[in-house]
Each structure stands twice: as C-alpha cells, then as structure tokens.
Enzyme design. Structure first.
Site, mmCIF file in Angstrom:
data_model
loop_
_atom_site.group_PDB
_atom_site.id
_atom_site.type_symbol
_atom_site.label_atom_id
_atom_site.label_comp_id
_atom_site.label_asym_id
_atom_site.label_seq_id
_atom_site.Cartn_x
_atom_site.Cartn_y
_atom_site.Cartn_z
ATOM 1 N N ARG A 92 -10.991 9.940 -11.552
ATOM 2 C CA ARG A 92 -10.323 9.983 -10.244
ATOM 3 C C ARG A 92 -9.697 8.652 -9.866
ATOM 4 O O ARG A 92 -9.046 8.537 -8.827
ATOM 5 C CB ARG A 92 -11.335 10.395 -9.168
ATOM 6 C CG ARG A 92 -11.849 11.831 -9.324
ATOM 7 C CD ARG A 92 -12.930 12.117 -8.299
ATOM 8 N NE ARG A 92 -12.463 11.879 -6.941
ATOM 9 C CZ ARG A 92 -13.270 11.554 -5.922
ATOM 10 N NH1 ARG A 92 -14.569 11.430 -6.106
ATOM 11 N NH2 ARG A 92 -12.770 11.350 -4.733
ATOM 12 N N ASP A 132 0.838 -1.209 0.000
ATOM 13 C CA ASP A 132 0.000 0.000 0.000
ATOM 14 C C ASP A 132 0.871 1.257 0.000
ATOM 15 O O ASP A 132 0.614 2.230 -0.725
ATOM 16 C CB ASP A 132 -0.896 -0.039 1.247
ATOM 17 C CG ASP A 132 -2.046 0.960 1.181
ATOM 18 O OD1 ASP A 132 -2.352 1.446 0.079
ATOM 19 O OD2 ASP A 132 -2.629 1.251 2.236
HETATM 20 C C1 LIG Z 1 4.743 13.709 -1.585
HETATM 21 C C2 LIG Z 1 4.172 12.563 -0.792
HETATM 22 C C3 LIG Z 1 4.970 11.347 -0.784
HETATM 23 C C4 LIG Z 1 4.236 10.218 -0.196
HETATM 24 C C5 LIG Z 1 4.611 10.024 1.176
HETATM 25 C C6 LIG Z 1 3.584 9.395 1.974
HETATM 26 C C7 LIG Z 1 3.529 7.945 1.707
HETATM 27 C C8 LIG Z 1 2.360 7.361 2.403
HETATM 28 C C9 LIG Z 1 1.591 6.490 1.481
HETATM 29 C C10 LIG Z 1 0.633 5.750 2.312
HETATM 30 C C11 LIG Z 1 -0.452 5.193 1.457
HETATM 31 C C12 LIG Z 1 -1.460 4.601 2.353
HETATM 32 C C13 LIG Z 1 -2.802 4.955 1.873
HETATM 33 C C14 LIG Z 1 -3.809 4.566 2.876
HETATM 34 O O1 LIG Z 1 -3.587 3.788 3.740
HETATM 35 S S1 LIG Z 1 -5.310 5.328 2.718
HETATM 36 C C15 LIG Z 1 -6.195 4.669 4.124
HETATM 37 C C16 LIG Z 1 -7.096 3.532 3.762
HETATM 38 N N1 LIG Z 1 -8.152 3.988 2.890
HETATM 39 C C17 LIG Z 1 -9.229 4.596 3.379
HETATM 40 O O2 LIG Z 1 -9.403 4.786 4.553
HETATM 41 C C18 LIG Z 1 -10.230 5.047 2.334
HETATM 42 C C19 LIG Z 1 -11.646 5.094 2.879
HETATM 43 N N2 LIG Z 1 -12.556 5.384 1.781
HETATM 44 C C20 LIG Z 1 -12.790 6.650 1.397
HETATM 45 O O3 LIG Z 1 -12.314 7.594 2.002
HETATM 46 C C21 LIG Z 1 -13.638 6.847 0.185
HETATM 47 O O4 LIG Z 1 -14.443 5.711 -0.016
HETATM 48 C C22 LIG Z 1 -12.831 7.128 -1.097
HETATM 49 C C23 LIG Z 1 -11.992 8.421 -0.890
HETATM 50 C C24 LIG Z 1 -11.875 5.972 -1.435
HETATM 51 C C25 LIG Z 1 -13.758 7.339 -2.271
HETATM 52 O O5 LIG Z 1 -14.811 8.173 -1.849
HETATM 53 P P1 LIG Z 1 -15.282 9.432 -2.689
HETATM 54 O O6 LIG Z 1 -16.591 9.869 -2.124
HETATM 55 O O7 LIG Z 1 -14.203 10.456 -2.746
HETATM 56 O O8 LIG Z 1 -15.445 8.877 -4.138
HETATM 57 P P2 LIG Z 1 -16.716 8.116 -4.761
HETATM 58 O O9 LIG Z 1 -17.347 7.172 -3.816
HETATM 59 O O10 LIG Z 1 -17.574 9.160 -5.400
HETATM 60 O O11 LIG Z 1 -16.019 7.247 -5.901
HETATM 61 C C26 LIG Z 1 -15.259 7.874 -6.922
HETATM 62 C C27 LIG Z 1 -15.065 6.839 -7.985
HETATM 63 O O12 LIG Z 1 -14.266 5.761 -7.434
HETATM 64 C C28 LIG Z 1 -14.997 4.550 -7.514
HETATM 65 N N3 LIG Z 1 -14.705 3.737 -6.330
HETATM 66 C C29 LIG Z 1 -14.667 4.155 -5.054
HETATM 67 N N4 LIG Z 1 -14.343 3.137 -4.240
HETATM 68 C C30 LIG Z 1 -14.190 2.057 -5.041
HETATM 69 C C31 LIG Z 1 -13.855 0.712 -4.787
HETATM 70 N N5 LIG Z 1 -13.605 0.251 -3.551
HETATM 71 N N6 LIG Z 1 -13.772 -0.114 -5.839
HETATM 72 C C32 LIG Z 1 -14.009 0.323 -7.106
HETATM 73 N N7 LIG Z 1 -14.314 1.589 -7.389
HETATM 74 C C33 LIG Z 1 -14.411 2.438 -6.356
HETATM 75 C C34 LIG Z 1 -16.456 4.957 -7.579
HETATM 76 O O13 LIG Z 1 -17.236 3.956 -8.181
HETATM 77 C C35 LIG Z 1 -16.358 6.195 -8.426
HETATM 78 O O14 LIG Z 1 -16.188 5.794 -9.770
HETATM 79 P P3 LIG Z 1 -16.940 6.558 -10.918
HETATM 80 O O15 LIG Z 1 -18.419 6.399 -10.634
HETATM 81 O O16 LIG Z 1 -16.510 7.974 -10.884
HETATM 82 O O17 LIG Z 1 -16.530 5.870 -12.191
#
Ligand SMILES: CCCCCCCCCCCCCC(=O)SCCNC(=O)CCNC(=O)[C@H](O)C(C)(C)COP(=O)(O)OP(=O)(O)OC[C@H]1O[C@@H](n2cnc3c(N)ncnc32)[C@H](O)[C@@H]1OP(=O)(O)O
Length: 223
Positions: A194, A149
């Site tokens: 998205r 992840d």
């Molecule tokens: C510079 C930085 C460097 C990086 C450093 C840091 C590294 C750290 C990295 C760490 C990384 C760790 C990361 C972690 O640990 S992230 C933590 C674990 N994840 C969560 O807690 C996420 C919880 N869920 C949510 O917040 C919402 O449900 C999300 C944001 C995901 C979508 O809710 P939102 O209300 O915003 O969107 P929507 O419902 O209108 O859906 C939008 C579109 O998506 C499609 N969809 C949604 N879900 C699914 C699904 N399950 N399968 C298939 N499709 C799905 C949906 O059909 C639609 O499609 P369409 O109709 O438009 O075609």
C-alpha cells in the site's frame, strides 16, 4: 481603489466566460460524500490574464508534448468532488480545495499540472501569488509544502487511485520569489504493497535554481 476596480472587472470577465451547463457531481472520499447539481465547473488549469510570460511559455511547451509526447494536461477544479466520483451526499455541505480557495485569479496558488504515465511523473507549473507570502517577497514554506503534496499526491492518485499522505520531508534550498514561475516535478519511485514512495523537486522556470528537494510517502486506501 484601482486594484479593487480591476478585480471587479476581472471577476465579471471570469463569470461571463464561465460555461453555464448544469450537471450532477458525485463524490466519495474519506470524510466527504456528496452529490449536487451545479454549473459546469471551471478548469483552473487553463491560462488566465495573471500568468506571466515564463508560466505561459512552459505551459505551451508541455502542451506541445501532449500531442504524442507522452504528456497530458490534467483538469484542476476548485473542489475534489469534481475530480472523484462516488456516492450520494449532503447537498448542504460546501467544500473548497485549499489550493483553489481564493476567488481572484493570481492572488494565491496559480498552477496547472501535466501527467506522464510512462514516466510516473506529475509536473506542476506554479506561480505563487501575493497572498502566499512568508518571508518578505517570498513564498511561505507551508504553501510550498502544499503544492508539493498536491502535485505528488495527484501523481500518486493518477497511478494508484485514492491515497493519503503519511509522510512529507522537505529540504528548502532556495527561497521562491512571489510572482515567479517554478516547476514542481514529482515522480513515483516505487510501490510496496500500500506504500507509494515519491520524490519531488522544485526548480526555477529556467532550471538554473533548485528550490526544494523532497520525499513524500502515500498510503493507498480502499485496497
Ligand atoms: C482523479 C483525482 C485527481 C486528483 C485531484 C485531487 C488532488 C488533491 C491532492 C491532494 C493531496 C493531499 C493529500 C493530503 O493532504 S492527505 C491529508 C494529510 N494526511 C492525513 O491526514 C493522513 C492521516 N493518517 C492516516 O489517515 C493514516 O495514518 C494512513 C491512512 C496514512 C495510514 O493508516 P492505515 O491504517 O490505513 O495504514 P497502516 O497504519 O496499517 O499502515 C499501512 C502501511 O503504511 C506504513 N505507514 C503508515 N504511515 C507511515 C509513515 N508515516 N511512515 C512510514 N510508513 C508508514 C505502515 O507501516 C504500513 O506498512 P506495512 O506494515 O504494511 O509495511
């Protein structure tokens, strides 16, 4: 006792080499908004004394490809606030990135990442420590899910900005021995509005064993 002494020694060493510059950090991410002043954060993606020879060898190989080879080493801090700039915060709040939550080098998630934008790949060199045990001598499946992840997530963030994981599927093919070195190789396969579709494979350091194959779906935020 001996182990504790060695730890204290290592801890002292780590502290003494830590940069002392004070700077301000600002962050904005779902659920976290803060600003604070602190020491220059340590980049944990640099080698330390606990890295084994395979980890070091791969690190040097990828580092060599950073000079015109399309790869870049990305920094790795112990909080996401160091990665992501944003709005002011509650200075009393302390957070710690899950993968960097052990103070002692080598005990938990030991890793560094390299990014190739043209190939849409994020590669993580990973050496699981003894506190990540699941089956005796092997890495816990949840820890494996975490590093997948984190690697695929970092790749999606570098390409698309803020994302959240919506779906994570893993086939565990072969166990990962604690203390070994594996290559976590993720790729953004396609982006539909998205939705950011990624694949991720974990292979042994010498590419002879496939440990896991997985797909991860991320959803872009703030668009
Ligand atoms: C510079 C930085 C460097 C990086 C450093 C840091 C590294 C750290 C990295 C760490 C990384 C760790 C990361 C972690 O640990 S992230 C933590 C674990 N994840 C969560 O807690 C996420 C919880 N869920 C949510 O917040 C919402 O449900 C999300 C944001 C995901 C979508 O809710 P939102 O209300 O915003 O969107 P929507 O419902 O209108 O859906 C939008 C579109 O998506 C499609 N969809 C949604 N879900 C699914 C699904 N399950 N399968 C298939 N499709 C799905 C949906 O059909 C639609 O499609 P369409 O109709 O438009 O075609």
């Amino acid at each position: 006792m001996l182990r504790n002494c060695a730890r204290l020694l290592l801890r002292g060493t780590a502290l003494s080499v830590r940069p002392q510059a004070v700077h301000s950090v600002r962050c904005s991410f779902p659920g976290i908004t803060r600003t604070f002043a602190e020491e220059q954060p340590r980049d944990y993606g640099f080698p330390n004394a606990t890295w084994n020879s395979n980890m070091m060898g791969l690190y040097q190989t990828y580092l060599a490809q950073c000079n015109g080879g399309g790869w870049r080493k990305i920094p790795s801090y112990n909080t996401t606030v160091h990665h992501i700039a944003g709005d002011p915060l509650d200075p009393a709040r302390e957070t710690r990135l899950f993968t960097r939550n052990l103070d002692q080098d080598g005990d938990g998630f030991e890793y560094c990442m390299f990014y190739n934008k043209a190939e849409r790949r994020m590669v993580c060199l990973f050496q699981p420590g003894p506190y990540l045990e699941g089956p005796p001598g092997y890495t816990h499946g949840g820890c494996i899910a975490t590093i997948i992840d984190s690697t695929a997530g970092a790749g999606a963030v570098y390409l698309c900005g803020s994302v959240m994981t919506a779906n994570l599927n893993i086939n565990y093919k072969n166990p990962i021995r604690l203390g070994s070195t594996v290559i976590v190789d993720s790729k953004v396969e396609k982006i539909e509005n998205r939705k950011v579709y990624t694949t991720c494979h974990i292979r042994s350091h010498d590419d002879t064993v496939l440990h896991t194959e997985s797909t991860v779906l991320f959803i872009k935020l703030n668009v």
